[in-house]
Design an enzyme around this catalytic site. Structure first.
Site, PDB file in Angstrom:
ATOM      1  N   PHE A  14     -13.312  -5.293   2.106  1.00  0.00           N
ATOM      2  CA  PHE A  14     -13.807  -6.640   1.806  1.00  0.00           C
ATOM      3  C   PHE A  14     -13.121  -7.676   2.692  1.00  0.00           C
ATOM      4  O   PHE A  14     -13.672  -8.745   2.971  1.00  0.00           O
ATOM      5  CB  PHE A  14     -13.530  -6.895   0.309  1.00  0.00           C
ATOM      6  CG  PHE A  14     -13.127  -8.288  -0.071  1.00  0.00           C
ATOM      7  CD1 PHE A  14     -14.048  -9.188  -0.593  1.00  0.00           C
ATOM      8  CD2 PHE A  14     -11.808  -8.704   0.040  1.00  0.00           C
ATOM      9  CE1 PHE A  14     -13.670 -10.461  -0.975  1.00  0.00           C
ATOM     10  CE2 PHE A  14     -11.417  -9.976  -0.333  1.00  0.00           C
ATOM     11  CZ  PHE A  14     -12.362 -10.858  -0.842  1.00  0.00           C
ATOM     12  N   THR A  49      -3.740  -1.531   2.383  1.00  0.00           N
ATOM     13  CA  THR A  49      -4.505  -0.883   1.332  1.00  0.00           C
ATOM     14  C   THR A  49      -4.132   0.600   1.255  1.00  0.00           C
ATOM     15  O   THR A  49      -3.262   1.067   1.995  1.00  0.00           O
ATOM     16  CB  THR A  49      -6.018  -1.082   1.551  1.00  0.00           C
ATOM     17  OG1 THR A  49      -6.723  -0.621   0.394  1.00  0.00           O
ATOM     18  CG2 THR A  49      -6.526  -0.347   2.775  1.00  0.00           C
ATOM     19  N   LYS A  98       0.433   1.398   0.381  1.00  0.00           N
ATOM     20  CA  LYS A  98       1.102   0.275  -0.292  1.00  0.00           C
ATOM     21  C   LYS A  98       2.552   0.593  -0.660  1.00  0.00           C
ATOM     22  O   LYS A  98       3.386  -0.308  -0.723  1.00  0.00           O
ATOM     23  CB  LYS A  98       0.315  -0.130  -1.545  1.00  0.00           C
ATOM     24  CG  LYS A  98      -1.038  -0.738  -1.233  1.00  0.00           C
ATOM     25  CD  LYS A  98      -1.739  -1.233  -2.482  1.00  0.00           C
ATOM     26  CE  LYS A  98      -3.087  -1.839  -2.133  1.00  0.00           C
ATOM     27  NZ  LYS A  98      -3.759  -2.449  -3.301  1.00  0.00           N
ATOM     28  N   GLU A 131      10.905 -10.532  -3.642  1.00  0.00           N
ATOM     29  CA  GLU A 131      11.403 -10.111  -4.953  1.00  0.00           C
ATOM     30  C   GLU A 131      10.311  -9.490  -5.814  1.00  0.00           C
ATOM     31  O   GLU A 131      10.529  -8.470  -6.477  1.00  0.00           O
ATOM     32  CB  GLU A 131      12.008 -11.320  -5.676  1.00  0.00           C
ATOM     33  CG  GLU A 131      12.616 -10.975  -7.033  1.00  0.00           C
ATOM     34  CD  GLU A 131      13.162 -12.209  -7.733  1.00  0.00           C
ATOM     35  OE1 GLU A 131      13.431 -12.102  -8.946  1.00  0.00           O
ATOM     36  OE2 GLU A 131      13.314 -13.257  -7.086  1.00  0.00           O
ATOM     37  N   GLY A 168      -0.975   4.952  -9.195  1.00  0.00           N
ATOM     38  CA  GLY A 168      -0.690   4.726  -7.780  1.00  0.00           C
ATOM     39  C   GLY A 168      -0.177   3.326  -7.506  1.00  0.00           C
ATOM     40  O   GLY A 168       0.232   2.590  -8.412  1.00  0.00           O
ATOM     41  N   GLY A 169      -0.214   2.935  -6.222  1.00  0.00           N
ATOM     42  CA  GLY A 169       0.313   1.641  -5.816  1.00  0.00           C
ATOM     43  C   GLY A 169      -0.381   0.472  -6.484  1.00  0.00           C
ATOM     44  O   GLY A 169       0.269  -0.507  -6.875  1.00  0.00           O
TER      45      GLY A 169
END
Length: 252
Positions: A15, A61, A65, A77, A127-128
């Site tokens: 996108f 992506t 990640k 942070e 996942g990430g």
């Protein structure tokens, strides 16, 4: 010319390029361009940065990640707390990682899932992308349980998701790629017959705009939303990071 872009393994579903290209045209930003950089492995990032010295920022992506973190000079942070990076700021040859997925999901969830309706959430996938969801849920004080094909301690397997259990969780967040183009006939293995109009289904997938997971929710009157509101917010946050001297992005 200032360059920005997206790194990932397969970017056909992206996108980001369309979003930023249209943004540049609409806002008459003539000194910037956004490209897609498919990397066979994350170690290719070093070569990319050497070949493209004009790069000022990157989005990240799947599946990079988490893998990208050791390659960065510095970590914001919030990204450190989440344990995943989806935005990189490049300045004077140094890279700093951020997580704007967290910002995008948190803001869009607050609009979608009313305070008075909040009970408990099931997060599908670990996942990430899931890590940003966990951080946002914690910040909003929403209790959640993770569901995985290979569950760790205190996580559930898909096989243990019963119709009765689904009544204890009125928010279900899909962070897996199941249902994404071209595999539109796939969906997380849930007892969909147990869904009701009281359920809220949030799918991080945005292409197609209505996945099979969401369609099954719509059929019973559940509230549904795809990943587009999150995407727009995380993209805007990334642009702000790339164009500011420093971005305050700490977790509450």
């Amino acid at each position: 010319m200032r360059k920005f872009g997206l790194i990932g393994k397969k970017l056909g579903h992206s996108f980001s390029k369309k979003f930023f290209t249209e943004k540049f045209a609409k806002e008459d930003i003539t000194d910037a361009q956004y490209e897609l950089y498919e990397l066979a492995e994350i170690d290719a990032l070093k070569e990319l940065l050497a070949q493209e010295p004009e790069l000022m920022g990157l989005n990240v992506t799947v599946p990079y990640k988490e893998q990208v973190i050791p390659l960065l000079n510095e970590l914001d942070e919030a990204a450190a707390s989440v344990g995943a990076v989806n935005t990189i700021r490049i300045s004077n040859g140094r890279t700093k990682g951020y997580n704007t997925d967290y910002i995008g999901f948190k803001e869009s969830l607050e609009e979608f899932y009313p305070l008075e309706e909040r009970i408990k959430a099931l997060v599908l996938g670990t996942g990430g992308a899931a890590k940003a969801v966990w951080a946002a849920l914690k910040a909003l004080d929403i209790s959640f349980t993770c569901v995985s094909r290979s569950p760790a301690e205190n996580e559930l397997s898909y096989e243990t998701l019963t119709a009765e259990l689904l009544q204890d969780y009125n928010l279900i967040v899909n962070t897996t790629p199941l249902g994404m183009l071209p595999n539109v006939d796939t969906a997380p293995p849930l007892p969909y017959h147990a869904l009701t109009a009281k359920h809220y289904l949030y799918d991080l997938v945005y292409n197609p705009e209505e996945t099979l997971f969401l369609k099954k929710g719509v059929e019973v009157g559940a509230k549904t939303v795809n990943g587009l509101p999150m995407l727009y917010r995380q993209a805007i946050a990334a642009w702000d990071i790339w164009n500011s001297s420093e971005q305050a992005n700490a977790l509450p």
